[in-house]
Design a protein around this motif. Structure first.
Motif, PDB file in Angstrom:
ATOM      1  N   GLU A  49     -11.053   9.050  42.185  1.00 11.84           N
ATOM      2  CA  GLU A  49     -11.242   7.777  43.061  1.00 11.84           C
ATOM      3  C   GLU A  49      -9.882   6.726  42.615  1.00 11.84           C
ATOM      4  O   GLU A  49      -9.559   6.175  43.493  1.00 11.84           O
ATOM      5  CB  GLU A  49     -12.633   7.080  42.594  1.00 11.84           C
ATOM      6  CG  GLU A  49     -13.093   5.953  43.582  1.00 11.84           C
ATOM      7  CD  GLU A  49     -14.317   5.248  43.034  1.00 11.84           C
ATOM      8  OE1 GLU A  49     -15.292   6.147  43.025  1.00 11.84           O
ATOM      9  OE2 GLU A  49     -14.339   4.235  43.275  1.00 11.84           O
TER      10      GLU A  49
ATOM     11  N   ILE B 148      -9.530  13.937  48.506  1.00 12.57           N
ATOM     12  CA  ILE B 148     -10.649  14.232  48.796  1.00 12.57           C
ATOM     13  C   ILE B 148     -11.119  15.522  48.614  1.00 12.57           C
ATOM     14  O   ILE B 148     -12.055  15.758  48.188  1.00 12.57           O
ATOM     15  CB  ILE B 148     -10.935  13.800  49.972  1.00 12.57           C
ATOM     16  CG1 ILE B 148     -10.727  12.233  50.494  1.00 12.57           C
ATOM     17  CG2 ILE B 148     -12.278  14.284  50.775  1.00 12.57           C
ATOM     18  CD1 ILE B 148     -10.957  11.793  51.822  1.00 12.57           C
TER      19      ILE B 148
ATOM     20  N   VAL C 270      -4.320  10.970  50.573  1.00 12.38           N
ATOM     21  CA  VAL C 270      -6.096  10.621  50.702  1.00 12.38           C
ATOM     22  C   VAL C 270      -6.654  11.941  50.687  1.00 12.38           C
ATOM     23  O   VAL C 270      -7.582  12.477  50.374  1.00 12.38           O
ATOM     24  CB  VAL C 270      -6.256   9.492  51.462  1.00 12.38           C
ATOM     25  CG1 VAL C 270      -7.799   9.639  51.751  1.00 12.38           C
ATOM     26  CG2 VAL C 270      -6.239   8.209  51.006  1.00 12.38           C
ATOM     27  N   GLY C 271      -5.972  12.581  51.885  1.00 10.77           N
ATOM     28  CA  GLY C 271      -6.844  13.902  52.197  1.00 10.77           C
ATOM     29  C   GLY C 271      -6.731  15.068  51.188  1.00 10.77           C
ATOM     30  O   GLY C 271      -7.913  15.748  50.816  1.00 10.77           O
TER      31      GLY C 271
ATOM     32  N   GLU D 197     -11.614   9.385  56.576  1.00 13.29           N
ATOM     33  CA  GLU D 197     -10.553   9.641  55.689  1.00 13.29           C
ATOM     34  C   GLU D 197      -9.487   8.560  56.057  1.00 13.29           C
ATOM     35  O   GLU D 197      -8.711   8.143  55.361  1.00 13.29           O
ATOM     36  CB  GLU D 197     -10.078  11.135  56.022  1.00 13.29           C
ATOM     37  CG  GLU D 197      -8.901  11.524  55.096  1.00 13.29           C
ATOM     38  CD  GLU D 197      -8.555  12.946  55.369  1.00 13.29           C
ATOM     39  OE1 GLU D 197      -9.413  13.878  55.544  1.00 13.29           O
ATOM     40  OE2 GLU D 197      -7.184  13.117  55.484  1.00 13.29           O
TER      41      GLU D 197
ATOM     42  N   VAL E 221     -12.074   1.999  48.685  1.00 13.27           N
ATOM     43  CA  VAL E 221     -12.310   3.638  48.519  1.00 13.27           C
ATOM     44  C   VAL E 221     -13.777   3.953  47.882  1.00 13.27           C
ATOM     45  O   VAL E 221     -14.082   4.817  48.528  1.00 13.27           O
ATOM     46  CB  VAL E 221     -10.975   4.176  47.544  1.00 13.27           C
ATOM     47  CG1 VAL E 221     -11.247   5.524  47.235  1.00 13.27           C
ATOM     48  CG2 VAL E 221      -9.714   3.815  48.172  1.00 13.27           C
TER      49      VAL E 221
ATOM     50  N   ILE F 269      -6.950   7.776  44.434  1.00 12.26           N
ATOM     51  CA  ILE F 269      -6.836   7.805  45.965  1.00 12.26           C
ATOM     52  C   ILE F 269      -6.393   6.260  46.068  1.00 12.26           C
ATOM     53  O   ILE F 269      -5.528   6.040  46.926  1.00 12.26           O
ATOM     54  CB  ILE F 269      -8.409   8.076  46.442  1.00 12.26           C
ATOM     55  CG1 ILE F 269      -8.828   9.607  46.434  1.00 12.26           C
ATOM     56  CG2 ILE F 269      -8.543   7.352  47.832  1.00 12.26           C
ATOM     57  CD1 ILE F 269     -10.091   9.710  46.774  1.00 12.26           C
ATOM     58  N   LYS F 270      -6.860   5.527  45.356  1.00 19.64           N
ATOM     59  CA  LYS F 270      -6.344   3.992  45.569  1.00 19.64           C
ATOM     60  C   LYS F 270      -4.792   3.823  45.359  1.00 19.64           C
ATOM     61  O   LYS F 270      -4.260   2.787  46.017  1.00 19.64           O
ATOM     62  CB  LYS F 270      -7.232   2.908  44.719  1.00 19.64           C
ATOM     63  CG  LYS F 270      -8.697   2.919  44.733  1.00 19.64           C
ATOM     64  CD  LYS F 270      -9.219   1.967  43.981  1.00 19.64           C
ATOM     65  CE  LYS F 270     -10.743   2.113  44.044  1.00 19.64           C
ATOM     66  NZ  LYS F 270     -11.502   1.304  43.100  1.00 19.64           N
TER      67      LYS F 270
ATOM     68  N   THR G 209      -2.061   6.442  48.302  1.00 21.94           N
ATOM     69  CA  THR G 209      -2.886   6.473  49.892  1.00 21.94           C
ATOM     70  C   THR G 209      -2.177   7.419  50.699  1.00 21.94           C
ATOM     71  O   THR G 209      -2.791   7.801  51.858  1.00 21.94           O
ATOM     72  CB  THR G 209      -2.625   4.959  50.797  1.00 21.94           C
ATOM     73  OG1 THR G 209      -1.404   4.632  50.318  1.00 21.94           O
ATOM     74  CG2 THR G 209      -3.512   4.075  49.812  1.00 21.94           C
TER      75      THR G 209
END
Lengths: 221, 221
Positions: free
Chosen positions: B167, B181, B177-178, A167, A177, B170-171, B174
């Motif tokens: 995905e 996911i 991110v957690g 992570e 990613v 996520i990019k 940032t």
């Protein structure tokens, strides 16, 4: 009749151990494929999964035939129901090896990948759990089976650790990613294999002790 | 004796359907908890999972008792082995509801979370598959069971879509991110519930047709 039944049960035992050896081999191939980022090896694991699927169907059909023909009771009946479940777990471990192989194919397709995560410790522990769960079945070794159940916590801890590390890496390497998500899932697939090896061990304990230890209901054992 | 066996089998059928209803309720709670980011609701799902676990053990023990006492053959034997497997799938669906609940707790803990992913379509399809797989069991409806197996591909497609979307997010984000996911894993957990509903339907087909359709071995059906 009783002797005939014993012969059939011996045959089933051999069959489930052959399946176990095949599944162990595939997990080993998957681990090697992660290390070498070998897409061909990964492709082989995916292609050959039908062998495991077919053998699972065969084991189950044999168990049902014996149940129908011999109407076994007590310990023999318990053995067959345990085999039906262990069979299922082995097939699912095969699926997890395929899941890992699919992730490896993505990893291998990347040229610019730089962040590497070392799965060695986790892979070793998981392979060891799988091997020993099958040993506990061969030798009907309840002490060994109990030890494997405890090892599951160690793999869970390693999974949590690797999750945190990956992570953090995702936050740092936004250009990677997709690849890093693959690592996250590989960690999860290892954790699942450990769960299935634990299921097998719990089933061995149940087989020997006649007690259902799943779901921590008999955790005092 | 035969009448007594039939009564026992009726009892088992009621028991597995009660478990099915309980599992459906938990999946529904999990879906609501995602929508509302309700950590208390999520905690409830986790806390109450023992009910599903205990009922799974009860169903299995009852099945084994009937196998030992009545030594059923043919269709009755097949029914019991199917119940043992469906029982297992239901318990695993309960686990997936718990997995989703754990992700929701993480999501709920975040104050600054902004990216939202709409799981409505996927959740509806998955709930529908689960409901109908249980209907196919109640009514021994092979046509319905076959339809459910086909729906699994739709859920797989939705999972792949959501995977791509998350995905990409996520990019872009940032700092999240957690959380993102967690969304990725929720999508995966839905996909797994659909897999288990498919397993149940395949088991219903097997129960009716006496043919093993798993692993696509009888895909021409």
């Amino acid at each position: 009749m009783a002797k005939h039944l014993q012969r059939e049960l011996e045959k089933i035992k051999k069959l489930i151990l052959t399946l176990g050896a095949l599944v162990e081999e595939r997990v080993h191939m998957a681990i090697k494929a992660i290390e070498t980022r070998d897409a061909d090896q990964a492709e082989q694991i995916i292609k050959l999964d039908y062998e495991i699927d077919e053998m699972e169907v065969e084991v189950e059909e044999e168990c049902l035939k014996i149940l129908a023909l011999h109407q076994p009771v007590a310990v023999d009946l318990r053995f067959l129901t345990s085999v039906i479940k262990i069979n299922n777990d082995l097939e699912r471990i095969g699926d997890e090896a395929v899941n890992i192989a699919e992730r490896v194919k993505f990893l291998a397709a990347s040229n610019h990948f730089e962040f590497r995560f070392d799965f060695t410790e986790m892979a070793e522990k998981v392979e060891n759990m799988l091997k020993r769960s099958l040993d506990s079945l061969v030798n009907l070794d309840v002490d060994l089976a109990l030890k494997i159940c405890l090892l599951d916590d160690e793999v869970d801890d390693l999974h949590n650790e690797s999750y945190g590390t990956i992570e953090a890496a995702i936050k740092q390497h936004t250009d990677q990613v997709g690849h890093l998500i693959n690592l996250l899932f590989i960690s999860r697939h290892f954790e699942r294999i450990a769960d299935h090896a634990t299921n097998i061990s719990e089933e061995v304990i149940y087989l020997i002790e006649g007690e259902i230890v799943r779901h921590g209901i008999s955790k005092e054992m």
